[in-house]
Write an enzyme that holds these catalytic residues in place. Structure first.
Site, PDB file in Angstrom:
ATOM      1  N   CYS A 106       0.839  -1.198   0.000  1.00 15.93           N
ATOM      2  CA  CYS A 106       0.000   0.000   0.000  1.00 15.93           C
ATOM      3  C   CYS A 106       0.871   1.244   0.000  1.00 15.93           C
ATOM      4  CB  CYS A 106      -0.909   0.000   1.222  1.00 15.93           C
ATOM      5  SG  CYS A 106      -1.766   1.556   1.451  1.00 15.93           S
TER       6      CYS A 106
ATOM      7  N   CYS B  25      -0.578   6.116   7.077  1.00 12.68           N
ATOM      8  CA  CYS B  25      -1.925   5.773   7.535  1.00 12.68           C
ATOM      9  C   CYS B  25      -1.838   5.102   8.900  1.00 12.68           C
ATOM     10  CB  CYS B  25      -2.567   4.835   6.510  1.00 12.68           C
ATOM     11  SG  CYS B  25      -4.078   4.062   7.060  1.00 12.68           S
TER      12      CYS B  25
ATOM     13  N   CYS C 245      -7.911   1.187  -0.273  1.00 17.07           N
ATOM     14  CA  CYS C 245      -7.303   0.524   0.876  1.00 17.07           C
ATOM     15  C   CYS C 245      -7.214  -0.967   0.584  1.00 17.07           C
ATOM     16  CB  CYS C 245      -8.159   0.779   2.114  1.00 17.07           C
ATOM     17  SG  CYS C 245      -7.698  -0.289   3.485  1.00 17.07           S
TER      18      CYS C 245
ATOM     19  N   GLN D  91     -18.630  -8.889  12.738  1.00 15.39           N
ATOM     20  CA  GLN D  91     -17.189  -9.134  12.595  1.00 15.39           C
ATOM     21  C   GLN D  91     -16.707  -8.682  11.219  1.00 15.39           C
ATOM     22  OE1 GLN D  91     -15.262 -10.046  14.944  1.00 15.39           O
ATOM     23  NE2 GLN D  91     -16.497 -11.117  16.460  1.00 15.39           N
TER      24      GLN D  91
ATOM     25  N   TYR E 108     -22.603 -10.009  25.174  1.00 17.08           N
ATOM     26  CA  TYR E 108     -22.059  -9.112  24.153  1.00 17.08           C
ATOM     27  C   TYR E 108     -22.307  -9.755  22.781  1.00 17.08           C
ATOM     28  CZ  TYR E 108     -19.479  -7.886  28.394  1.00 17.08           C
ATOM     29  OH  TYR E 108     -19.126  -7.577  29.671  1.00 17.08           O
TER      30      TYR E 108
ATOM     31  N   GLU F 207     -27.084  -7.890  24.635  1.00 15.48           N
ATOM     32  CA  GLU F 207     -26.368  -6.892  23.843  1.00 15.48           C
ATOM     33  C   GLU F 207     -26.919  -5.511  24.170  1.00 15.48           C
ATOM     34  OE1 GLU F 207     -23.903  -6.438  21.373  1.00 15.48           O
ATOM     35  OE2 GLU F 207     -24.691  -4.389  21.319  1.00 15.48           O
TER      36      GLU F 207
ATOM     37  N   ASP G 271     -17.925 -12.172  24.570  1.00 18.08           N
ATOM     38  CA  ASP G 271     -17.153 -11.596  23.465  1.00 18.08           C
ATOM     39  C   ASP G 271     -17.207 -10.079  23.591  1.00 18.08           C
ATOM     40  OD1 ASP G 271     -15.890 -11.015  21.114  1.00 18.08           O
ATOM     41  OD2 ASP G 271     -17.467 -11.780  19.801  1.00 18.08           O
TER      42      ASP G 271
ATOM     43  N   CYS H 140     -10.807  -9.414  21.830  1.00 19.25           N
ATOM     44  CA  CYS H 140     -10.043  -8.691  20.803  1.00 19.25           C
ATOM     45  C   CYS H 140      -8.954  -7.855  21.453  1.00 19.25           C
ATOM     46  CB  CYS H 140     -10.976  -7.840  19.951  1.00 19.25           C
ATOM     47  SG  CYS H 140     -11.972  -6.722  20.920  1.00 19.25           S
TER      48      CYS H 140
HETATM   49  N1  SAH Z   1     -20.380 -11.579  19.616  1.00 21.74           N
HETATM   50  C1  SAH Z   1     -20.673 -10.641  18.568  1.00 21.74           C
HETATM   51  C2  SAH Z   1     -20.297  -9.184  18.905  1.00 21.74           C
HETATM   52  C3  SAH Z   1     -19.014  -8.928  19.646  1.00 21.74           C
HETATM   53  S1  SAH Z   1     -18.486  -7.238  19.692  1.00 21.74           S
HETATM   54  C4  SAH Z   1     -20.034 -11.092  17.281  1.00 21.74           C
HETATM   55  O1  SAH Z   1     -19.185 -11.959  17.266  1.00 21.74           O
HETATM   56  O2  SAH Z   1     -20.428 -10.575  16.232  1.00 21.74           O
HETATM   57  C5  SAH Z   1     -18.945  -6.686  21.234  1.00 21.74           C
HETATM   58  C6  SAH Z   1     -20.400  -6.293  21.349  1.00 21.74           C
HETATM   59  O3  SAH Z   1     -20.628  -5.912  22.699  1.00 21.74           O
HETATM   60  C7  SAH Z   1     -20.842  -5.097  20.506  1.00 21.74           C
HETATM   61  O4  SAH Z   1     -21.961  -5.481  19.750  1.00 21.74           O
HETATM   62  C8  SAH Z   1     -21.204  -4.030  21.540  1.00 21.74           C
HETATM   63  O5  SAH Z   1     -22.295  -3.238  21.138  1.00 21.74           O
HETATM   64  C9  SAH Z   1     -21.571  -4.850  22.733  1.00 21.74           C
HETATM   65  N2  SAH Z   1     -21.436  -4.240  24.070  1.00 21.74           N
HETATM   66  C10 SAH Z   1     -20.567  -3.300  24.496  1.00 21.74           C
HETATM   67  N3  SAH Z   1     -20.666  -3.107  25.816  1.00 21.74           N
HETATM   68  C11 SAH Z   1     -21.639  -3.941  26.264  1.00 21.74           C
HETATM   69  C12 SAH Z   1     -22.190  -4.214  27.554  1.00 21.74           C
HETATM   70  N4  SAH Z   1     -21.775  -3.571  28.633  1.00 21.74           N
HETATM   71  N5  SAH Z   1     -23.148  -5.161  27.633  1.00 21.74           N
HETATM   72  C13 SAH Z   1     -23.581  -5.818  26.538  1.00 21.74           C
HETATM   73  N6  SAH Z   1     -23.094  -5.592  25.292  1.00 21.74           N
HETATM   74  C14 SAH Z   1     -22.141  -4.666  25.159  1.00 21.74           C
END
Ligand code: SAH
Length: 488
Positions: free
Chosen positions: A73, A79, A163, A289, A318, A339, A388, A415
Site C-alpha cells: 500500500c 496511515c 485501501c 465481525q 455481548y 447486547e 465476546d 479482541c
Molecule cells: N459476539 C458478537 C459481537 C461482539 S463485539 C459477534 O461476534 O459478532 C462486542 C459487542 O458488545 C458489541 O456489539 C457491543 O455493542 C456490545 N457491548 C458493548 N458493551 C456492552 C455491555 N456492557 N453489555 C452488553 N453488550 C455490550
C-alpha cells in the site's frame, strides 16, 4: 548516558511494542522507533525522553531486517491503520503470539504450562479481507473534498483511493461520493468548527451474498435541495455492487462515527451475509465481525470449546446481532443473548426467525446488569457462558455473576489480550476454574490486533472432595503464579 533532543543514535531493533513500533536498547535505556522492525539496524533522532525510555524518529535504515517486505500500500507508512505491513506475514503472526502470551503472563500472572496452546490461525490471503470500510471525509489542502483514513494518533486525513484491506468496490463508491460533493459544492464536515455536511462514508459488504450497503454519515438531515442526497443515492445504486443506501445523522461534536438516527435512502436498508449455514441481516449500526473468512474459524472454535450436546443452557454475552448465539443454538437446548445496542437485538431476533431458530432469546441491556438481574429472578444456572466483549473487556459485576452461575465451561472471545488477561486473572482467582485451551485467530492481518479465544472449565468438585486436595492445590497454584509473575 545523557541524551539530547535531536541527537542521532544508532540502534539494533530487537522487539516490537504493542502498537507495532520497533524497540531497541542502548545499555539499559529503551527506545521506541516507529517504522523500525526487529532485525533492523537504524539511525534515529531523539524525539522525547523519559526516565528509562525514549522515543526516536527513524532517519535511516543501516541494515534491513530479513523479515522486512515492501508494503504493497502506498500510504502504509502514514496511515494509522496498518502498522505491520512492512513485516513479513509469518513474522506478524509470531509477533501476535508473543504479544498475547506476554500479556497473559505479565498482566494475568498466568502460568501457561498446563494450557493447550494451539498455533495461531493465520490467513492464506492476508489482504482484502475486511467487509467494512469507514472513510472520514474532509477538505484537502487544495480545498477539494477528500476521503481516506486518519493518520496514526491524529485526525488529519490521509487520502486513500484504494485501501488494500478493503474490497475493490470501495474505490468507486468513494469516487462517486466525492464527485457528487464537488459538483454540488457540498462541504465536508469540519471537526474544528462543527460545520459542514458529510462526515463519513461507511461501506459494508456481505461476502457470501455480494450485497453492499453505503451509509452516508451527515451532520444534519439535509444539504441544500431536498433532492440532493437522493441524487447521490440514485448514482450509488447504479454501481453494480451497491444494493442499499442509508443516511445516518450525527450532529454530535465527538469522534463517535455514527449518530442515533438512520434513515433509508434506497434498497432494503440491510445486507445479507452467511456464516456457516446461518444467514444474517446486517444493518448500518450493528456490530458485525469485519473479517468473514476468519470469523467462521473463530466461531467453529467457539462451538467446539462450548462442547454442546443439545441439552445445555447457554448465555452469549455481548452478542451483537446474535451471530455466536445462533451459531450455537442449533446444538444447545436454549441460548440467551445479551447486547447493549437495541438495533442489534432487533437484528438478532429477526435473524433467529429467518433461520427458523426458536430456542434463542435476546435481551437488550448491559451484560453486567441483565445477567445478575435474570439470575436473581430465575435462579437458573448456565452450562456454558460465552463472552465476546469490546476492547475494554468485561465489567467486574458481570464476571462475578458468571462465577456465581457456575457454568461447566466459560468461553472467552477477546479482541484485546490485555483486558483478557485481567479478566482471566479474576475468573481463575478462586481456583474453581482452570484455563484449558487457547486459540488465537488472526482476524486483522497487517495490524497489531489479534483475536483470542480461551476455554475455561470448572474443576470437578466431586473429585476434589474425594481426593481431599482442594486447599493444597489452590495454594500451590497461587504460589506458582506468584513465582512466575516475579520472574518475569
Ligand atoms: N459476539 C458478537 C459481537 C461482539 S463485539 C459477534 O461476534 O459478532 C462486542 C459487542 O458488545 C458489541 O456489539 C457491543 O455493542 C456490545 N457491548 C458493548 N458493551 C456492552 C455491555 N456492557 N453489555 C452488553 N453488550 C455490550
Amino acid at each position: 548516558m545523557d541524551y539530547r533532543k535531536n541527537q542521532l543514535i544508532e540502534l539494533d531493533i530487537t522487539d516490537l511494542g504493542s502498537e507495532g513500533e520497533g524497540i531497541g536498547r542502548t545499555g539499559a535505556f529503551l527506545w521506541f522507533v516507529k517504522g523500525a522492525l526487529p532485525g533492523d539496524r537504524v539511525r534515529a533522532s531523539v524525539m522525547k525522553l523519559k526516565k528509562s525510555y525514549g522515543y526516536a524518529r527513524l532517519q535511516e535504515l543501516l541494515r534491513k531486517s530479513p523479515d522486512r517486505v515492501a508494503p504493497p500500500c502506498p500510504v502504509a507508512a502514514s496511515c494509522g491503520g496498518c502498522s505491520l505491513q512492512a513485516l513479513r506475514y509469518e513474522a506478524q503472526l509470531k509477533f501476535k503470539e508473543q504479544k498475547v502470551l506476554g500479556n497473559l503472563r505479565r498482566i494475568g500472572g498466568l502460568e501457561l504450562s498446563g494450557v493447550q496452546l494451539h498455533p495461531i490461525i493465520g490467513m492464506e490471503q492476508p489482504f482484502r479481507y475486511r467487509n467494512k470500510a469507514q472513510f472520514p471525509v474532509g477538505t484537502g489542502r487544495d480545498g477539494r473534498p477528500t476521503a481516506g483514513f486518519y493518520a496514526g494518533r491524529t485526525h488529519s486525513i490521509i487520502p486513500c483511493e484504494d485501501c488494500l484491506l478493503g474490497v475493490e468496490e470501495n474505490a468507486e463508491i468513494r469516487r462517486c461520493v466525492l464527485r457528487w460533493m464537488e459538483e454540488g459544492g457540498v462541504p465536508a464536515y469540519d471537526e474544528q468548527s462543527g460545520k459542514g455536511f458529510l462526515r463519513h462514508i461507511l461501506v459494508r459488504k456481505g461476502f457470501q451474498s455480494g450485497e453492499m450497503m453505503v451509509c452516508l454519515v451527515t451532520n444534519g438531515e439535509r444539504w441544500g435541495e431536498n433532492s440532493a442526497l437522493q441524487l447521490l443515492s440514485e448514482r450509488l445504486m447504479k454501481l453494480p455492487a451497491v444494493t442499499t443506501v442509508v443516511q445516518n445523522i450525527n450532529t454530535e461534536r465527538s469522534n463517535v462515527i455514527l449518530g442515533k438516527k438512520t434513515q433509508l435512502l434506497a434498497g432494503a436498508g440491510v445486507i445479507r451475509d452467511r456464516i456457516g449455514s446461518t444467514e444474517f441481516l446486517i444493518s448500518a449500526q450493528s456490530f458485525y465481525q469485519v473479517n468473514p473468512v476468519q470469523t467462521e474459524r473463530l466461531y467453529a472454535t467457539a462451538l467446539s470449546y462450548a462442547g454442546l450436546s443439545g441439552r445445555e443452557t447457554v448465555w452469549d454475552l455481548y452478542c451483537g446481532i446474535g451471530t455466536i448465539s445462533l451459531f450455537l443454538a442449533r446444538s444447545a437446548r436454549k441460548v440467551y443473548g445479551v447486547e447493549i445496542i437495541p438495533q442489534a437485538i432487533e437484528d438478532a431476533r429477526r435473524n433467529a426467525a429467518r433461520n427458523g431458530i426458536t430456542n434463542a432469546e435476546f435481551f437488550v441491556g448491559k451484560a453486567e446488569e441483565v445477567l445478575p438481574c435474570q439470575y436473581e429472578k430465575t435462579g437458573e444456572r448456565a452450562d456454558v457462558i460465552v463472552v465476546d466483549p469490546p476492547r475494554k473487556g468485561c465489567d467486574e459485576q458481570c464476571l462475578a455473576t458468571m462465577l456465581r452461575m457456575a457454568p461447566e465451561r466459560i468461553v472467552y472471545v477477546s479482541c484485546d489480550s490485555a483486558t483478557l488477561a485481567r479478566d482471566l486473572k479474576y475468573l481463575l482467582a478462586d481456583g474453581c476454574y482452570t484455563l484449558r485451551e487457547l486459540q488465537m485467530v488472526d482476524m486483522f492481518p497487517q495490524t497489531v490486533h489479534v483475536e483470542v479465544i480461551t476455554l475455561l472449565s470448572k474443576l470437578d468438585s466431586k473429585r476434589h472432595i474425594n481426593v481431599d486436595l482442594p486447599i493444597d492445590e489452590m495454594d500451590l497454584t497461587s504460589v506458582e503464579s506468584k513465582a512466575t509473575y516475579k520472574q518475569i
